[in-house]
Design a protein around this motif. Sequence first.
Motif, mmCIF file in Angstrom:
data_model
loop_
_atom_site.group_PDB
_atom_site.id
_atom_site.type_symbol
_atom_site.label_atom_id
_atom_site.label_comp_id
_atom_site.label_asym_id
_atom_site.label_seq_id
_atom_site.Cartn_x
_atom_site.Cartn_y
_atom_site.Cartn_z
ATOM 1 N N VAL A 229 0.840 -1.201 0.000
ATOM 2 C CA VAL A 229 0.000 0.000 0.000
ATOM 3 C C VAL A 229 0.870 1.243 0.000
ATOM 4 C CG1 VAL A 229 -1.759 1.311 1.247
ATOM 5 C CG2 VAL A 229 -1.848 -1.196 1.243
ATOM 6 N N VAL A 230 0.549 2.180 -0.898
ATOM 7 C CA VAL A 230 1.201 3.492 -0.938
ATOM 8 C C VAL A 230 0.170 4.540 -0.531
ATOM 9 C CG1 VAL A 230 2.218 5.262 -2.416
ATOM 10 C CG2 VAL A 230 2.919 2.869 -2.666
ATOM 11 N N LEU A 231 0.493 5.291 0.500
ATOM 12 C CA LEU A 231 -0.406 6.328 1.012
ATOM 13 C C LEU A 231 0.017 7.675 0.445
ATOM 14 C CD1 LEU A 231 -2.782 6.384 3.070
ATOM 15 C CD2 LEU A 231 -1.125 7.107 4.789
ATOM 16 N N THR A 232 -0.927 8.403 -0.146
ATOM 17 C CA THR A 232 -0.630 9.741 -0.678
ATOM 18 C C THR A 232 -1.578 10.752 -0.051
ATOM 19 O OG1 THR A 232 -2.095 9.379 -2.595
ATOM 20 C CG2 THR A 232 0.256 8.874 -2.872
ATOM 21 N N GLY A 233 -1.155 12.010 -0.080
ATOM 22 C CA GLY A 233 -1.958 13.097 0.478
ATOM 23 C C GLY A 233 -1.327 14.425 0.113
ATOM 24 N N ALA A 234 -2.091 15.484 0.208
ATOM 25 C CA ALA A 234 -1.593 16.817 -0.129
ATOM 26 C C ALA A 234 -0.629 17.327 0.943
ATOM 27 C CB ALA A 234 -2.776 17.779 -0.274
ATOM 28 N N PRO A 235 0.237 18.293 0.583
ATOM 29 C CA PRO A 235 1.161 18.855 1.569
ATOM 30 C C PRO A 235 0.510 19.824 2.541
ATOM 31 C CG PRO A 235 1.489 19.898 -0.574
ATOM 32 C CD PRO A 235 0.498 18.785 -0.782
ATOM 33 N N ASP A 236 -0.772 20.077 2.402
ATOM 34 C CA ASP A 236 -1.506 20.952 3.304
ATOM 35 C C ASP A 236 -1.351 20.482 4.753
ATOM 36 O OD1 ASP A 236 -3.888 22.899 3.879
ATOM 37 O OD2 ASP A 236 -4.526 20.970 4.695
ATOM 38 N N ALA A 237 -1.120 21.411 5.665
ATOM 39 C CA ALA A 237 -0.837 21.054 7.063
ATOM 40 C C ALA A 237 -1.979 20.270 7.695
ATOM 41 C CB ALA A 237 -0.551 22.320 7.872
ATOM 42 N N ARG A 238 -3.203 20.651 7.398
ATOM 43 C CA ARG A 238 -4.354 19.955 7.977
ATOM 44 C C ARG A 238 -4.428 18.515 7.476
ATOM 45 N NH1 ARG A 238 -10.129 22.150 6.324
ATOM 46 N NH2 ARG A 238 -9.424 21.174 4.397
ATOM 47 N N GLU A 239 -4.212 18.332 6.162
ATOM 48 C CA GLU A 239 -4.271 16.982 5.611
ATOM 49 C C GLU A 239 -3.102 16.134 6.103
ATOM 50 O OE1 GLU A 239 -5.402 16.354 1.527
ATOM 51 O OE2 GLU A 239 -6.207 18.389 1.370
ATOM 52 N N LYS A 240 -1.932 16.747 6.272
ATOM 53 C CA LYS A 240 -0.784 16.003 6.798
ATOM 54 C C LYS A 240 -1.064 15.516 8.219
ATOM 55 C CE LYS A 240 3.402 17.540 5.999
ATOM 56 N NZ LYS A 240 4.546 18.480 5.862
ATOM 57 N N ALA A 241 -1.737 16.344 9.011
ATOM 58 C CA ALA A 241 -2.076 15.941 10.378
ATOM 59 C C ALA A 241 -3.050 14.760 10.364
ATOM 60 C CB ALA A 241 -2.683 17.115 11.133
ATOM 61 N N ILE A 242 -4.010 14.783 9.444
ATOM 62 C CA ILE A 242 -4.957 13.671 9.333
ATOM 63 C C ILE A 242 -4.222 12.394 8.956
ATOM 64 C CG2 ILE A 242 -6.891 12.762 7.966
ATOM 65 C CD1 ILE A 242 -7.902 15.692 7.758
ATOM 66 N N ILE A 243 -3.336 12.479 7.969
ATOM 67 C CA ILE A 243 -2.554 11.315 7.546
ATOM 68 C C ILE A 243 -1.733 10.775 8.717
ATOM 69 C CG2 ILE A 243 -0.624 10.548 6.110
ATOM 70 C CD1 ILE A 243 -3.029 10.819 4.419
ATOM 71 N N GLY A 244 -1.135 11.688 9.479
ATOM 72 C CA GLY A 244 -0.323 11.266 10.624
ATOM 73 C C GLY A 244 -1.127 10.467 11.628
ATOM 74 N N ARG A 245 -2.347 10.918 11.896
ATOM 75 C CA ARG A 245 -3.185 10.191 12.863
ATOM 76 C C ARG A 245 -3.637 8.844 12.303
ATOM 77 N NH1 ARG A 245 -4.994 15.601 13.695
ATOM 78 N NH2 ARG A 245 -6.829 15.299 12.353
ATOM 79 N N ILE A 246 -3.899 8.785 10.993
ATOM 80 C CA ILE A 246 -4.264 7.503 10.387
ATOM 81 C C ILE A 246 -3.101 6.518 10.504
ATOM 82 C CG2 ILE A 246 -4.761 6.356 8.182
ATOM 83 C CD1 ILE A 246 -6.358 8.880 7.386
ATOM 84 N N LEU A 247 -1.891 6.991 10.220
ATOM 85 C CA LEU A 247 -0.717 6.115 10.257
ATOM 86 C C LEU A 247 -0.433 5.608 11.667
ATOM 87 C CD1 LEU A 247 1.650 7.886 7.725
ATOM 88 C CD2 LEU A 247 0.696 5.588 7.527
ATOM 89 N N GLU A 248 -0.750 6.403 12.689
ATOM 90 C CA GLU A 248 -0.517 5.974 14.073
ATOM 91 C C GLU A 248 -1.252 4.673 14.388
ATOM 92 O OE1 GLU A 248 -1.560 8.993 16.828
ATOM 93 O OE2 GLU A 248 -0.060 10.432 16.106
ATOM 94 N N HIS A 249 -2.383 4.446 13.700
ATOM 95 C CA HIS A 249 -3.213 3.282 14.007
ATOM 96 C C HIS A 249 -3.260 2.276 12.856
ATOM 97 C CE1 HIS A 249 -4.747 6.583 16.593
ATOM 98 N NE2 HIS A 249 -4.772 5.622 17.497
ATOM 99 N N ALA A 250 -2.459 2.514 11.796
ATOM 100 C CA ALA A 250 -2.538 1.660 10.621
ATOM 101 C C ALA A 250 -1.607 0.465 10.670
ATOM 102 C CB ALA A 250 -2.257 2.481 9.368
ATOM 103 N N GLY A 251 -0.644 0.480 11.570
ATOM 104 C CA GLY A 251 0.284 -0.636 11.660
ATOM 105 C C GLY A 251 1.405 -0.548 10.642
ATOM 106 N N GLU A 252 2.084 -1.674 10.423
ATOM 107 C CA GLU A 252 3.248 -1.721 9.532
ATOM 108 C C GLU A 252 2.820 -1.998 8.093
ATOM 109 O OE1 GLU A 252 6.291 -1.079 10.688
ATOM 110 O OE2 GLU A 252 5.400 -0.755 12.677
ATOM 111 N N GLY A 253 3.803 -1.862 7.191
ATOM 112 C CA GLY A 253 3.583 -2.253 5.805
ATOM 113 C C GLY A 253 3.005 -1.183 4.908
ATOM 114 N N ILE A 254 2.998 0.077 5.363
ATOM 115 C CA ILE A 254 2.463 1.182 4.572
ATOM 116 C C ILE A 254 3.624 2.064 4.111
ATOM 117 C CG2 ILE A 254 0.812 3.094 4.477
ATOM 118 C CD1 ILE A 254 -0.453 0.406 5.170
ATOM 119 N N THR A 255 3.686 2.360 2.824
ATOM 120 C CA THR A 255 4.667 3.317 2.292
ATOM 121 C C THR A 255 4.009 4.688 2.236
ATOM 122 O OG1 THR A 255 5.777 1.627 0.968
ATOM 123 C CG2 THR A 255 6.121 3.924 0.335
ATOM 124 N N ASP A 256 4.544 5.618 2.999
ATOM 125 C CA ASP A 256 3.939 6.945 3.129
ATOM 126 C C ASP A 256 4.628 7.938 2.205
ATOM 127 O OD1 ASP A 256 2.613 9.226 3.922
ATOM 128 O OD2 ASP A 256 3.813 9.477 5.763
#
Length: 358
Positions: A229-256
């Motif tokens: 899995v490759v995770l993508t998102g905009a460089p916008d600060a709000r969206e980066k914060a959302i991605i960060g919280r998702i990754l905290e609970h997503a476990g291993e094996g994700i390319t960010d």
Amino acid sequence: MVPDAVNLASVQRVLVVKLRHHGDVLLTSPVFQVLRNRAPTAEIDALVYDDTRDMLTGHPAIAQLHSIDRAWKRRSLAEQVRREGGLLRELSARKYQLIVHLTDHWRGAWLAQALRPRWSVAPARDSFFWNRAFSHRYPLPKGRPRHTVELNLDALRRVGIYPEEEEKRLVMVPGEAAEQRVDGLLAQHGLAAKGFVQVHPTSRWLFKAWTEARNAELLRALVRDGHRVVLTGAPDAREKAIIGRILEHAGEGITDLSGQLTLREMGAVAGRARVFFGVDSAPMHIAAAMGTPVVALFGPSGEHEWGPWMVPHRVVTSAHPCRPCGNDGCGGGKVSECLTSLPVDRVRAAINELLARP
């Protein structure tokens, strides 16, 4: 044929105007291809907002790409006049015979009056000035919704240019630099082309987003299913914060790769993905333009107008009778329950169904 069709043999230059957001601009890309196919000697230009240029940069049918900086309106009156004057001189020098205006933005009417092309076409609206500005006007649908790509092509139909089905495909050209950078990034993470699922969980519009918890659960499930899995998102600060919280609970094996890609690099990633998953957003349209199968969530926006175009796809929606409402979340509260209630299992099944296709 319409009785007042444009004589394409006498058209040397065309200006297509689309002053909207990124996805809206990308959905105009078939218009340029149809015009080029019907008038191969004509030069076809585009006018868009500066931040949306990458949606059309490199399009093989576009001769010149003109743009307007949205920040002009925040400058002094004298600076605004200088910038607007410069744009008008730039466009006037091209001596357009045809203007194709694809929205009801008043700038298009002003340009049609100022540039004085022989023909000009725009959506119909109830305005004396508007009707005087354009030689041709096309009706917007009443009742059943119509996909935005077809609405854009209706401008051509109104002037006697009828697109073939194969001409309606979206066009996006990432470019060599974007392709090379993405190939390098994927190689660093041991990823091969068509060897991963792209997940783009965010949107600049919060009311179009799924929950962070369900995105994290989906990522865990995809990894368990054996997918890279490759995770993508905009460089916008709000969206980066959302991605960060998702990754905290997503476990291993994700390319960010979130926040690391330009729009054209996003296109290169999408073109290498086996399947794209996301919400109704510009990256979803980018994936479709790159020919990648799409799984998309739709809530308050309508899939009939904005769904993945001319690629294998699955659209996941709820049974809420009030959707699509177009509202900024339920009650204007920025949260759309028709989206947040969608179960992970349905989304996971849709992704695996597309991945199982030959």
